[in-house]
Design a protein around this motif. Structure first.
Motif, mmCIF file in Angstrom:
data_model
loop_
_atom_site.group_PDB
_atom_site.id
_atom_site.type_symbol
_atom_site.label_atom_id
_atom_site.label_comp_id
_atom_site.label_asym_id
_atom_site.label_seq_id
_atom_site.Cartn_x
_atom_site.Cartn_y
_atom_site.Cartn_z
ATOM 1 N N ASP A 2 0.844 -1.188 0.000
ATOM 2 C CA ASP A 2 0.000 0.000 0.000
ATOM 3 C C ASP A 2 0.885 1.246 0.000
ATOM 4 O OD1 ASP A 2 -2.366 -1.465 0.133
ATOM 5 O OD2 ASP A 2 -2.228 -1.628 2.314
ATOM 6 N N LEU A 3 0.541 2.196 -0.858
ATOM 7 C CA LEU A 3 1.300 3.445 -0.908
ATOM 8 C C LEU A 3 0.977 4.312 0.301
ATOM 9 C CD1 LEU A 3 1.154 4.541 -4.659
ATOM 10 C CD2 LEU A 3 3.183 3.968 -3.332
ATOM 11 N N ASP A 4 2.008 4.840 0.922
ATOM 12 C CA ASP A 4 1.866 5.751 2.053
ATOM 13 C C ASP A 4 1.651 7.159 1.492
ATOM 14 O OD1 ASP A 4 2.362 7.538 4.164
ATOM 15 O OD2 ASP A 4 3.662 6.101 5.180
ATOM 16 N N LEU A 5 0.478 7.737 1.752
ATOM 17 C CA LEU A 5 0.161 9.048 1.187
ATOM 18 C C LEU A 5 1.086 10.134 1.724
ATOM 19 C CD1 LEU A 5 -3.746 9.009 1.135
ATOM 20 C CD2 LEU A 5 -2.150 8.462 -0.703
ATOM 21 N N ARG A 6 1.537 9.974 2.965
ATOM 22 C CA ARG A 6 2.463 10.971 3.513
ATOM 23 C C ARG A 6 3.777 10.956 2.728
ATOM 24 N NH1 ARG A 6 4.933 10.087 9.387
ATOM 25 N NH2 ARG A 6 5.719 8.314 8.194
ATOM 26 N N LYS A 7 4.270 9.770 2.428
ATOM 27 C CA LYS A 7 5.507 9.671 1.644
ATOM 28 C C LYS A 7 5.286 10.253 0.240
ATOM 29 C CE LYS A 7 7.169 5.494 3.974
ATOM 30 N NZ LYS A 7 7.344 4.031 3.826
ATOM 31 N N LEU A 8 4.105 10.040 -0.312
ATOM 32 C CA LEU A 8 3.804 10.611 -1.623
ATOM 33 C C LEU A 8 3.838 12.136 -1.586
ATOM 34 C CD1 LEU A 8 0.951 8.546 -3.317
ATOM 35 C CD2 LEU A 8 3.324 8.814 -4.055
ATOM 36 N N ARG A 9 3.286 12.716 -0.516
ATOM 37 C CA ARG A 9 3.335 14.181 -0.384
ATOM 38 C C ARG A 9 4.772 14.670 -0.269
ATOM 39 N NH1 ARG A 9 -1.562 13.331 2.534
ATOM 40 N NH2 ARG A 9 -0.442 13.019 4.488
ATOM 41 N N TYR A 10 5.601 13.924 0.455
ATOM 42 C CA TYR A 10 7.009 14.293 0.567
ATOM 43 C C TYR A 10 7.674 14.207 -0.807
ATOM 44 C CZ TYR A 10 6.683 13.936 5.690
ATOM 45 O OH TYR A 10 6.353 14.128 6.999
ATOM 46 N N PHE A 11 7.402 13.118 -1.527
ATOM 47 C CA PHE A 11 7.977 12.961 -2.868
ATOM 48 C C PHE A 11 7.567 14.123 -3.769
ATOM 49 C CE2 PHE A 11 6.788 11.813 -7.218
ATOM 50 C CZ PHE A 11 8.046 11.572 -7.764
ATOM 51 N N LEU A 12 6.290 14.494 -3.734
ATOM 52 C CA LEU A 12 5.793 15.555 -4.603
ATOM 53 C C LEU A 12 6.491 16.878 -4.298
ATOM 54 C CD1 LEU A 12 3.682 15.538 -6.839
ATOM 55 C CD2 LEU A 12 2.005 16.368 -5.192
ATOM 56 N N ALA A 40 12.787 5.381 1.884
ATOM 57 C CA ALA A 40 11.809 4.350 2.258
ATOM 58 C C ALA A 40 10.778 4.160 1.147
ATOM 59 C CB ALA A 40 11.114 4.744 3.563
ATOM 60 N N LEU A 41 10.365 5.263 0.518
ATOM 61 C CA LEU A 41 9.408 5.162 -0.586
ATOM 62 C C LEU A 41 10.037 4.424 -1.763
ATOM 63 C CD1 LEU A 41 6.689 5.870 -1.891
ATOM 64 C CD2 LEU A 41 7.664 8.092 -2.534
ATOM 65 N N GLU A 42 11.303 4.730 -2.046
ATOM 66 C CA GLU A 42 12.003 4.041 -3.141
ATOM 67 C C GLU A 42 12.093 2.541 -2.855
ATOM 68 O OE1 GLU A 42 14.962 7.455 -4.966
ATOM 69 O OE2 GLU A 42 15.560 6.453 -3.099
ATOM 70 N N GLN A 43 12.321 2.185 -1.587
ATOM 71 C CA GLN A 43 12.368 0.769 -1.223
ATOM 72 C C GLN A 43 10.986 0.129 -1.380
ATOM 73 O OE1 GLN A 43 13.992 0.748 2.740
ATOM 74 N NE2 GLN A 43 16.066 1.281 2.061
ATOM 75 N N ASP A 44 9.941 0.861 -0.975
ATOM 76 C CA ASP A 44 8.579 0.342 -1.116
ATOM 77 C C ASP A 44 8.254 0.050 -2.576
ATOM 78 O OD1 ASP A 44 8.164 0.617 1.585
ATOM 79 O OD2 ASP A 44 7.086 2.521 1.435
ATOM 80 N N LEU A 45 8.697 0.951 -3.464
ATOM 81 C CA LEU A 45 8.372 0.830 -4.887
ATOM 82 C C LEU A 45 9.363 -0.025 -5.653
ATOM 83 C CD1 LEU A 45 7.367 4.554 -5.578
ATOM 84 C CD2 LEU A 45 5.828 2.601 -5.416
ATOM 85 N N GLY A 46 10.522 -0.259 -5.066
ATOM 86 C CA GLY A 46 11.542 -1.025 -5.756
ATOM 87 C C GLY A 46 12.122 -0.278 -6.938
ATOM 88 N N ALA A 47 12.207 1.044 -6.816
ATOM 89 C CA ALA A 47 12.710 1.863 -7.926
ATOM 90 C C ALA A 47 13.335 3.129 -7.382
ATOM 91 C CB ALA A 47 11.581 2.227 -8.894
ATOM 92 N N SER A 48 14.384 3.582 -8.040
ATOM 93 C CA SER A 48 15.017 4.854 -7.702
ATOM 94 C C SER A 48 14.213 5.986 -8.326
ATOM 95 C CB SER A 48 16.453 4.873 -8.223
ATOM 96 O OG SER A 48 17.053 6.130 -7.968
ATOM 97 N N LEU A 49 13.897 6.992 -7.549
ATOM 98 C CA LEU A 49 13.052 8.090 -8.013
ATOM 99 C C LEU A 49 13.846 9.342 -8.380
ATOM 100 C CD1 LEU A 49 10.230 7.723 -5.344
ATOM 101 C CD2 LEU A 49 10.222 6.858 -7.690
#
Length: 301
Positions: A2-12, A40-49
């Motif tokens: 599940d995507l963490d919306l807080r991490k998504l806001r940080y990414f944005l 942590a988000l990159e690890q969750d997604l398995g991709a470098s952002l």
């Protein structure tokens, strides 16, 4: 996963600024905390952002894809929260957005005849507000003008109206009964979107100006920085001595549509859609009448 919306806001925040320090300041968190959350988000997604080197921060292909998807996803989550809050309060309200020149009254009256207990909140929206306000729930339905990013939206055509070219009052073509695209060849264009969306078949030089709303567009035209285009019903709302509106019949007409979020599940919004479709002809006639009568047209008489 599940995507963490807080991490998504940080990414944005980082993706929009391409700078971890400034993003951390905007988010009111420490930069090391932000960096850990992104990792942590990159690890969750398995991709470098992001790529980070001495030249700065840049998005990877995966990062660019997430940037395209994250905005609508966060807007959808915000809309869910807003709708649940409204439902918990027992509110019976429907927020309707509209672009300048589009009469809301015919659809509103037809809707209110069926739902006299529902309060309609009506507000004007600008070009760049159309999709975001529908997706994040600030408005439930919207009378919009194309082009619009239809991703995540349900868009239904209502009617068309002629386009008018907007010229400075001292322009050589001002006051003409009509003009052609050939007459306007080489004129710089003041536009509110990507040049690929301009309504003409012949590309115009880019004026270098990007405007948010009709008022800004007209200010630049009046100052002689370029020409522009508006729907005929918009002209009555912006009558001024330093600009001239001239018909250009060979252009495709302006398309007026009704739109709502595709994920929106609302019987009230569906009923408003039905009312707007049933009154589309009256709405178009009302807008045309106002455009020719100085805005003194009345609805429902």
């Amino acid at each position: 996963m599940d995507l963490d919306l807080r991490k998504l806001r940080y990414f944005l925040a980082v993706a929009e600024r391409l700078h971890f320090g400034r993003a951390a300041e905007e988010l009111h968190i420490a930069q090391p905390v932000l960096s850990r959350q992104i990792r942590a988000l990159e690890q969750d997604l398995g991709a470098s952002l992001f790529t980070r080197d001495r030249h700065g921060v840049a998005l990877t292909d995966a990062g660019r894809q997430l940037l395209a998807d994250a905005g609508p996803l966060l807007a959808s989550a915000h809309a869910v929260r807003r709708r649940v809050t409204v439902a918990a309060r027992g509110s019976r309200r429907l927020a309707v957005g509209f672009r300048t020149g589009i009469p809301v009254i015919p659809a509103a009256r037809a809707f209110e005849a069926r739902h006299p207990d529902v309060v309609l909140d009506v507000q004007r929206i600008e070009w760049d507000d159309q999709a975001p306000m529908l997706l994040d729930g600030r408005i439930d339905v919207g009378f919009v003008r194309l082009p619009i990013d239809e991703t995540g939206l349900r868009v239904t055509p209502l009617y068309t109206e002629p386009l008018m070219v907007v010229l400075p009052a001292g322009h050589r073509l001002a006051g003409k009964e009509e003009v052609t695209e050939a007459d306007l060849a080489g004129e710089p264009l003041v536009w509110h979107a990507d040049q690929s969306t301009q309504p003409t078949r012949r590309p115009h030089p880019d004026s270098g100006l990007r405007v948010r709303g009709v008022e800004e567009k007209l200010e630049h035209v009046a100052a002689g920085r370029g020409i522009s285009f508006v729907g005929r019903s918009e002209t009555v709302f912006y009558s001024r001595p330093d600009i001239s509106y001239v018909p250009i019949p060979e252009l495709a007409p302006d398309q007026v549509c009704l739109a709502m979020a595709a994920s929106r599940n609302s019987p009230l919004a569906d009923d408003f859609f039905t009312a707007a479709q049933a009154t589309a002809e009256i709405t178009a006639e009302c807008g045309n009448y106002e455009a020719y009568s100085g805005g003194r047209g009345t609805v429902g008489r």
